[in-house]
Design a protein around this motif. Structure first.
Motif, PDB file in Angstrom:
ATOM      1  N   VAL A 342      40.848  33.996  55.549  1.00 20.42           N
ATOM      2  CA  VAL A 342      40.802  35.221  55.279  1.00 20.42           C
ATOM      3  C   VAL A 342      40.806  35.179  53.574  1.00 20.42           C
ATOM      4  CG1 VAL A 342      41.508  37.370  54.698  1.00 20.42           C
ATOM      5  CG2 VAL A 342      40.914  36.585  57.079  1.00 20.42           C
ATOM      6  N   ILE A 343      41.846  34.154  53.247  1.00 23.88           N
ATOM      7  CA  ILE A 343      42.107  34.147  51.661  1.00 23.88           C
ATOM      8  C   ILE A 343      41.003  33.516  51.005  1.00 23.88           C
ATOM      9  CG2 ILE A 343      43.515  32.904  50.218  1.00 23.88           C
ATOM     10  CD1 ILE A 343      45.758  33.384  51.981  1.00 23.88           C
ATOM     11  N   THR A 344      40.277  32.394  51.601  1.00 28.96           N
ATOM     12  CA  THR A 344      39.182  31.603  51.162  1.00 28.96           C
ATOM     13  C   THR A 344      37.865  32.539  51.228  1.00 28.96           C
ATOM     14  OG1 THR A 344      39.871  29.597  52.034  1.00 28.96           O
ATOM     15  CG2 THR A 344      37.696  29.648  51.581  1.00 28.96           C
ATOM     16  N   ALA A 345      37.601  33.325  52.274  1.00 28.78           N
ATOM     17  CA  ALA A 345      36.531  34.026  52.271  1.00 28.78           C
ATOM     18  C   ALA A 345      36.491  35.148  51.428  1.00 28.78           C
ATOM     19  CB  ALA A 345      36.225  34.496  53.741  1.00 28.78           C
ATOM     20  N   GLU A 346      37.648  35.706  51.167  1.00 24.74           N
ATOM     21  CA  GLU A 346      37.669  36.723  50.103  1.00 24.74           C
ATOM     22  C   GLU A 346      37.454  36.233  48.785  1.00 24.74           C
ATOM     23  OE1 GLU A 346      37.963  39.856  50.130  1.00 24.74           O
ATOM     24  OE2 GLU A 346      38.441  40.503  52.110  1.00 24.74           O
ATOM     25  N   ARG A 347      38.189  35.052  48.543  1.00 20.04           N
ATOM     26  CA  ARG A 347      37.990  34.478  46.907  1.00 20.04           C
ATOM     27  C   ARG A 347      36.384  34.130  47.020  1.00 20.04           C
ATOM     28  NH1 ARG A 347      42.268  35.349  43.824  1.00 20.04           N
ATOM     29  NH2 ARG A 347      44.273  34.417  44.510  1.00 20.04           N
ATOM     30  N   ILE A 348      35.749  33.757  47.989  1.00 20.50           N
ATOM     31  CA  ILE A 348      34.397  33.632  47.633  1.00 20.50           C
ATOM     32  C   ILE A 348      33.821  34.827  47.529  1.00 20.50           C
ATOM     33  CG2 ILE A 348      32.194  32.821  48.933  1.00 20.50           C
ATOM     34  CD1 ILE A 348      34.042  30.789  50.361  1.00 20.50           C
ATOM     35  N   LYS A 349      33.983  36.112  48.373  1.00 16.56           N
ATOM     36  CA  LYS A 349      33.394  37.200  47.931  1.00 16.56           C
ATOM     37  C   LYS A 349      33.619  38.009  46.608  1.00 16.56           C
ATOM     38  CE  LYS A 349      33.716  40.354  51.245  1.00 16.56           C
ATOM     39  NZ  LYS A 349      34.172  41.267  52.294  1.00 16.56           N
ATOM     40  N   GLU A 350      34.922  37.353  45.974  1.00 16.56           N
ATOM     41  CA  GLU A 350      35.082  38.236  44.731  1.00 16.56           C
ATOM     42  C   GLU A 350      34.312  37.336  43.652  1.00 16.56           C
ATOM     43  OE1 GLU A 350      39.239  37.676  44.080  1.00 16.56           O
ATOM     44  OE2 GLU A 350      39.879  39.231  45.570  1.00 16.56           O
ATOM     45  N   GLU A 351      34.251  35.938  43.826  1.00 14.53           N
ATOM     46  CA  GLU A 351      33.537  35.181  42.842  1.00 14.53           C
ATOM     47  C   GLU A 351      31.900  35.757  42.828  1.00 14.53           C
ATOM     48  OE1 GLU A 351      34.980  33.401  40.698  1.00 14.53           O
ATOM     49  OE2 GLU A 351      36.918  33.673  41.508  1.00 14.53           O
ATOM     50  N   LEU A 352      31.427  36.022  43.892  1.00 14.91           N
ATOM     51  CA  LEU A 352      29.892  36.352  44.128  1.00 14.91           C
ATOM     52  C   LEU A 352      29.986  37.841  43.689  1.00 14.91           C
ATOM     53  CD1 LEU A 352      28.863  35.256  47.521  1.00 14.91           C
ATOM     54  CD2 LEU A 352      28.176  34.343  45.785  1.00 14.91           C
ATOM     55  N   ARG A 353      30.783  38.631  43.811  1.00 11.31           N
ATOM     56  CA  ARG A 353      30.961  40.177  43.201  1.00 11.31           C
ATOM     57  C   ARG A 353      30.968  39.934  41.555  1.00 11.31           C
ATOM     58  NH1 ARG A 353      35.115  43.021  47.268  1.00 11.31           N
ATOM     59  NH2 ARG A 353      33.617  42.821  49.284  1.00 11.31           N
ATOM     60  N   SER A 354      31.386  38.994  40.908  1.00 12.93           N
ATOM     61  CA  SER A 354      31.650  38.789  39.793  1.00 12.93           C
ATOM     62  C   SER A 354      30.360  38.341  38.975  1.00 12.93           C
ATOM     63  CB  SER A 354      32.781  37.995  39.310  1.00 12.93           C
ATOM     64  OG  SER A 354      32.441  36.667  39.754  1.00 12.93           O
ATOM     65  N   GLY A 355      29.314  38.131  39.911  1.00 17.11           N
ATOM     66  CA  GLY A 355      28.115  37.518  39.332  1.00 17.11           C
ATOM     67  C   GLY A 355      28.063  36.236  39.526  1.00 17.11           C
ATOM     68  N   LYS A 356      28.609  35.374  39.713  1.00 16.92           N
ATOM     69  CA  LYS A 356      28.622  33.795  39.848  1.00 16.92           C
ATOM     70  C   LYS A 356      27.485  33.327  40.739  1.00 16.92           C
ATOM     71  CE  LYS A 356      33.131  32.284  38.382  1.00 16.92           C
ATOM     72  NZ  LYS A 356      34.134  31.408  38.520  1.00 16.92           N
TER      73      LYS A 356
END
Length: 544
Positions: A342-356
């Motif tokens: 969950v931690i890893t998946a959430e981090r990936i979602k956060e980075e995608l939401r920031s525009g990366k």
């Protein structure tokens, strides 16, 4: 910036995990006629604890009315503990009654037994075990040394005296034993004599003395016409190790124990586990899409690997004892495995939401998610190690590590807690292999498949879709409300503890065991109610 990895890593890793899960759960065996050969052990080969399958309660006393000291009884207890651990039996309760010079042992029976034989179970542990080394091949030969002078015996395989490899038993003596054995072999070597090993009246081995052995070590080899097998040397080493008691033990009484919850409860737990895992797959896939689904594949591998460690997986390894607390340890570790993903998946979602970009989000998400995963898992590893050190066998690895701490509290062996610590420690360490490494390998492979190279599959927005809006909660501004709620909740808990108290079980307070005999069929519920009324007790455990 391309993410490291190849497309084949996804397919190969997933297939390997699926195959491993199948073999760990169902095993691999071949049947030829009435003979079944097991190549890989499955869940059915696990040794289950007393609380699931039942077992034996036996009372040992020194033979011939020997008046044992408290120190000798403690030594006998440690030897029995070592026997049980050598058999991978951890769900045992062993008590010393110094007033009656007795040792009370409760342990489960091994898996695969359709007919419960309490006498065979007791024999497996060893009812009387006084080990002697004697000159000649007779049990009446002159005593060379006894089991208290043997430090260890181990089954080995390798070249002996420059010849081809073979199975043998390696012996190591104490300083006193080394001197006695050296004097005897020096004398017997000159006359071509023999030394025999006896476990009470059973001959363990008779060997010719081919050299004077004065260094405190010796080996027992077989003859060319009748070579040892692996089973022979393992059994011999176990017999010698079990003979280190300061006196012989006999059985004063024994009884069989019915499971406190039973195999029906085990079946219910297995069904509940399957349903819970299915729900985890649905939730993880719905919330985190492709990373969530791949995480569930890795999670299945983690559970299978834990069961493989418990069952032994390969036939050469004996099964560990799985108890209800042990199952709880596996469940807790599954939660840690889900949390890591969950931690890893959430981090990936956060980075995608920031525009990366997808590759940048994966790289950054993996890097930022690793530290909190390590922090959480290392904490659990420390707790599990402390539990194994505090409640495991006194000569175990973790007991030695934490001996400076627990030395002041005295020995406190509790097999059920040790089983919990073992499964918890094993599962959490495997979480690094499956929940961290395997999941990331599969995700890196997935992004190299063109059909899967879609940001939405990794938690990003659909092409042309609306931007994500992260919910904003002002924790600092509302801190007084949160403080008030937390304090009120703590106060409620303290009030309930003060009113109702905490009831200590037998493990903490001690208690009594009453044995009743009956004929025919008995209604156990009525019997428990009647006994409880007569004794004025409600927290009774009734076993047949």
């Amino acid at each position: 910036m391309k993410t490291k990895g190849k497309a084949w890593q996804l397919v190969v890793t997933a297939l390997l995990i699926v195959v491993f899960v199948y073999t760990a759960f169902f095993g691999v065996a071949a049947k030829y006629g009435d003979v079944t050969t097991t190549y890989i052990k499955g869940a059915k080969d696990i040794r289950f604890g007393v609380d699931i399958k039942g077992g034996v309660n036996v009372t040992f006393v020194p033979s011939d009315g020997y008046d044992a000291t408290d120190e000798q009884l403690d030594a006998a207890r440690l030897v029995i503990e070592n026997r049980l651990v050598a058999l991978n039996v951890t769900d045992y309760e062993l008590y010393v009654d110094n007033n009656s010079d007795s040792l009370i042992l409760e342990f489960p029976w091994q898996s695969g037994e359709t007919e419960f034989d309490p006498e065979a179970a007791i024999e497996e542990i060893g009812t009387t075990a006084y080990l002697t080394f004697r000159e000649g091949s007779s049990a009446d030969g002159e005593l060379v040394l006894d089991g208290s002078m043997v430090e260890s015996a181990a089954a080995q395989y390798g070249p002996v005296n420059g010849s081809s490899s073979e199975y043998y038993v390696a012996l190591k003596f104490t300083d006193e034993g080394a001197k006695a054995f050296g004097d005897a072999t020096t004398r017997l070597y000159q006359t071509g004599g023999t030394i025999s090993i006896w476990l009470d009246d059973e001959n363990v081995s008779t060997a010719s003395v081919n050299a004077a052995i004065t260094d405190g070590s010796a080996i027992i080899t077989s003859s060319a016409s009748n070579p040892f097998t692996q089973e022979d040397v393992v059994k011999m080493a176990r017999q010698i190790n079990s003979g280190s008691l300061p006196f012989a033990l006999t059985v004063d009484s024994y009884s069989t124990i019915s499971p406190s919850l039973g195999e029906n409860s085990l079946s219910a737990m297995v069904l509940a586990g399957v349903i819970a895992f299915a729900l985890i797959v649905v939730l993880m896939t719905a919330l985190y899409r492709l990373p969530g689904f791949l995480a569930c594949i890795a999670l299945a591998g983690q559970v299978a690997a834990t069961l493989a460690f418990v069952s032994g997986y390969f036939p050469v390894f004996e099964s560990f004892t799985l108890t209800l607390p042990g199952i709880a340890g596996i469940i807790l570790a599954i939660g840690m495995g889900v949390d890591a993903n969950v931690i890893t998946a959430e981090r990936i979602k956060e980075e995608l939401r920031s525009g990366k970009s997808l590759d940048g989000a994966l790289k950054s998400g993996f890097a930022r998610g690793l530290t909190p995963i390590i922090d959480g898992n290392v904490t659990i590893v420390i707790v599990a190690a402390i539990l194994m050190g505090a409640f495991g066998p006194t000569d175990g690895f973790w007991a030695k590590v934490f001996n400076p701490i627990f030395y002041w509290f005295g020995p406190s062996t509790a097999g059920t807690i040790y089983s919990f610590g073992f499964t918890l420690l094993t599962s959490v360490l495997l979480n690094f292999v499956f929940g961290v490494w395997a999941t990331r390998v599969m995700i890196r492979g997935a992004v190299h498949f063109k059909p899967l190279r879609n940001a939405w599959l990794f938690g990003g927005k659909k092409e042309g879709g609306a931007d994500f809006k992260t919910p904003s909660i002002n924790f600092i501004g509302n801190r007084k409300k949160f403080y008030t709620f937390s304090c009120a909740l703590i106060a409620v808990v303290l009030v309930f503890c003060g009113i109702f108290g905490v009831k200590m079980d037998v493990e903490f307070k001690g208690g009594s065991m009453i044995t009743l005999a009956y004929e025919g069929d008995a209604d156990l519920n009525d019997l428990k109610s009647t006994i409880g009324t007569e004794l004025g007790k409600s927290n009774l455990t009734l076993q047949t």
